[in-house]
Write an enzyme that holds these catalytic residues in place. Structure first.
Site, short mmCIF file in Angstrom:
data_model
loop_
_atom_site.label_atom_id
_atom_site.label_comp_id
_atom_site.label_asym_id
_atom_site.label_seq_id
_atom_site.Cartn_x
_atom_site.Cartn_y
_atom_site.Cartn_z
N GLY A 278 0.98 -1.30 0.37
CA GLY A 278 0.05 -0.04 -0.10
C GLY A 278 0.79 1.57 -0.48
NE ARG A 360 -4.53 2.74 -10.37
CZ ARG A 360 -3.94 4.19 -9.62
NH1 ARG A 360 -3.34 4.70 -10.68
NH2 ARG A 360 -4.20 4.17 -8.55
CE1 TYR A 364 -9.72 1.64 -8.01
CE2 TYR A 364 -7.96 1.27 -9.38
CZ TYR A 364 -8.34 1.50 -8.62
OH TYR A 364 -8.49 -0.49 -8.55
CB CYS A 391 -18.57 3.26 -27.46
SG CYS A 391 -18.21 3.45 -28.92
CE1 TYR A 421 -2.46 -3.86 -7.98
CE2 TYR A 421 -1.77 -1.76 -7.38
CZ TYR A 421 -2.02 -3.27 -7.27
OH TYR A 421 -1.17 -3.70 -6.23
N1 LLP Z 1 -0.43 -7.27 0.44
C1 LLP Z 1 -2.59 -6.99 -0.07
C2 LLP Z 1 -2.71 -8.36 0.76
C3 LLP Z 1 -3.16 -6.44 -1.60
O1 LLP Z 1 -3.91 -6.52 -1.33
C4 LLP Z 1 -2.36 -5.46 -1.84
C5 LLP Z 1 -3.09 -4.92 -2.74
C6 LLP Z 1 -0.84 -5.54 -1.92
C7 LLP Z 1 -0.38 -6.53 -0.63
C8 LLP Z 1 -0.72 -4.69 -3.23
O2 LLP Z 1 -0.84 -3.03 -2.91
P1 LLP Z 1 0.40 -2.06 -3.54
O3 LLP Z 1 1.60 -1.92 -2.37
O4 LLP Z 1 0.56 -2.70 -4.37
O5 LLP Z 1 -0.08 -0.82 -2.99
N2 LLP Z 1 -6.47 -1.58 -8.39
C9 LLP Z 1 -6.24 -0.34 -6.93
C10 LLP Z 1 -5.01 -1.18 -6.21
C11 LLP Z 1 -5.46 -2.58 -5.53
C12 LLP Z 1 -4.46 -2.76 -4.20
C13 LLP Z 1 -5.48 -4.71 -4.03
N3 LLP Z 1 -4.36 -4.95 -2.77
C14 LLP Z 1 -5.31 0.29 -7.78
O6 LLP Z 1 -5.13 0.99 -8.75
O7 LLP Z 1 -4.42 2.08 -6.89
#
Ligand code: LLP
Length: 463
Positions: A278, A360, A364, A391, A421
């Site tokens: 995150g 995205r 979002y 479209c 993503y």
């Molecule tokens: N660990 C777990 C349990 C997760 O659910 C996630 C992301 C990560 C790690 C990795 O998170 P990151 O470091 O990449 O933020 N599609 C959305 C993001 C969804 C994230 C879901 N889980 C976007 O494009 O912002």
């Protein structure tokens, strides 16, 4: 440049866009190192280059739209995370951000572990040679088939997400004559996203088992009694695109509290905690992400302090960055097709991709930057909205940005920080062909995920 302030543009009136004032950057040709991959620069002709190769050449060879991924940047980020966390911690790259066989090989070579959340990601990881013990398997509803495969191949850990899954994994492991290493994912009552930190309504979600009401403690109780499971720790993931460490602090404190309760009740000190992923990246110049060593220090200090207070030995920490590793390493290259000035509003620049290669913005309200990539220009800035060819009027790639007013059809423009993503959430909407991912390193470019073809689309259509 702050969007909420009213900055004085050098030669141009500020423009009001959806309640925010936006002013053009001082130099439209500049490439802010914060949002571009490390080897991206402009050459003497003014063209953007990555890994020493001009985008004009890349577009000729690989077409547009396409994602260009700076392999040396990806590897450097892996190393930065691994070095920052050191020997007493584990870094699991979150494959959902972007996964391919080449990526798996890079991770393996750079000493990272891998977090997968589906049978498909597991297949990709194993196929590319990631040792099973370096894989963590996540998900709120893993199928029986997925669990059987994960246990059979011997993944390093399965992160349990519900009471049913505790029983299910235990049963499957026992049936297969195995003892599966597991963590329990808890919801700590914090949900953090960029700049915000929500401490209410967080338990109302599909992931994890709530600490509140003693549910997580009950999950630990059950897991400890089941022969098929070896409970190695507690897992928490609090959100995405987080800059503020305060959410991690609360999360770590609550997880450590649970470890102390487990010790008091069962006489067992669970050896690991996983604080999830995150961590935020810069999509625009306004974002200020933290470096891995700062994050490692902050998390390490928090956990050590909380454990000391609770009289616990410090557990082994793991983290799961996805976006923070791959996000900044790639940009999407588009060709401009049409340019439509709307008097008094903005200019719509249509490119040859859109929401099928970057959902995205639509999903979002994400913010991105954009630059004219095939050349430089000294023309006046114009406020643009970069839109796709789908479209749908919500088919927006970059909501508000400035490009030079001499922009013309067949110019190439590039959107940075699209490594995470974007390809992994790409779709075939309007029968779009998903773009390739091209890895660039030291003057060489190589396709790691090829462009889809119309035959690919028709092959699935068996009616
Ligand atoms: N660990 C777990 C349990 C997760 O659910 C996630 C992301 C990560 C790690 C990795 O998170 P990151 O470091 O990449 O933020 N599609 C959305 C993001 C969804 C994230 C879901 N889980 C976007 O494009 O912002």
């Amino acid at each position: 440049m702050s969007r909420s302030a009213h900055p004085a543009g050098p030669r141009h009136a500020d423009v009001m866009t959806e309640g925010h004032y936006t002013a053009p950057p001082a130099d439209l040709n500049a490439l802010d190192a914060k949002v571009w991959a490390r080897t991206v620069t402009r050459d003497e002709n003014g063209a953007v280059t990555v890994g020493g190769i001009e985008v004009t050449r890349l577009a000729e060879e690989f077409g547009t739209p396409a994602y260009f991924l700076d392999e040396s940047d990806f590897r450097a980020r892996c190393r930065a995370w691994a070095d920052a966390f050191g020997r007493d911690a584990d870094v699991f790259y979150a494959g959902k951000a972007f996964l391919s066989r080449a990526v798996v090989r890079w991770l393996k070579e750079e000493g990272l572990n891998l977090d997968v959340c589906s049978g498909g990601e597991l297949t990709c990881a194993l196929d590319a040679g990631m040792p099973a013990e370096r894989i963590a398997f996540h998900g709120n509803n893993k199928t029986v088939g997925e669990i059987e495969r994960a246990v059979t191949v011997g993944v390093g850990r399965i992160v349990l997400d519900s009471f049913q899954e505790i029983a299910r994994v235990a049963h499957i492991a026992q049936r297969l004559g195995k003892r599966q290493r597991v963590q329990i994912r808890v919801t700590v009552g914090v949900e953090a996203h960029t700049h915000e930190f929500i401490a209410t309504a967080h338990e109302d979600q599909k992931f994890g088992i709530a600490l509140a009401g003693g549910q997580a403690a009950e999950a630990v109780r059950r897991a400890l009694t089941l022969d098929g499971l070896e409970l190695i720790g507690i897992h928490s993931h609090i959100g995405s695109q987080i800059f503020d460490m305060a959410g991690f602090e609360v999360s770590a404190r609550r997880v450590v509290q649970l470890l102390a309760e487990v010790r008091d009740e069962h006489g067992v000190e669970l050896p690991e905690i996983d604080l999830g992923g995150g961590l935020g990246i810069a999509y625009t110049s306004e974002d200020d992400p933290r470096e891995p060593h700062e994050i490692a220090k902050a998390l390490g200090d928090i956990v050590t302090r909380e454990c000391e207070a609770a009289g616990l030995a410090t557990p082994r920490i793991s983290v799961e960055p996805g976006r923070a590793i791959v996000g900044p390493t790639a940009f999407t290259l588009y060709e401009v097709g049409t340019i439509k000035p709307l008097e008094g509003l903005r200019t719509y620049v249509s490119v040859d991709g859109g929401m099928s290669d970057n959902i995205r913005t639509a999903l979002y309200d994400a913010e991105y930057s954009v630059a004219l990539a095939s050349r430089t220009s000294d023309a006046e800035p114009m406020l643009v909205r970069v839109v796709g060819k789908h479209c749908e009027s919500g088919d927006i790639v970059v909501k508000d940005a400035f490009l030079p007013s001499d922009l013309a059809p067949s110019d190439l423009i590039a959107v940075p920080a699209t490594g995470a993503y974007c390809r992994s959430m790409a779709s075939n909407y309007n029968h779009a062909l998903r773009p390739p991912v091209v890895a660039v390193r030291d003057g060489e470019a190589r396709v790691i995920v090829r462009r889809e073809t119309e035959e690919d689309l028709l092959r699935l259509d068996v009616g």
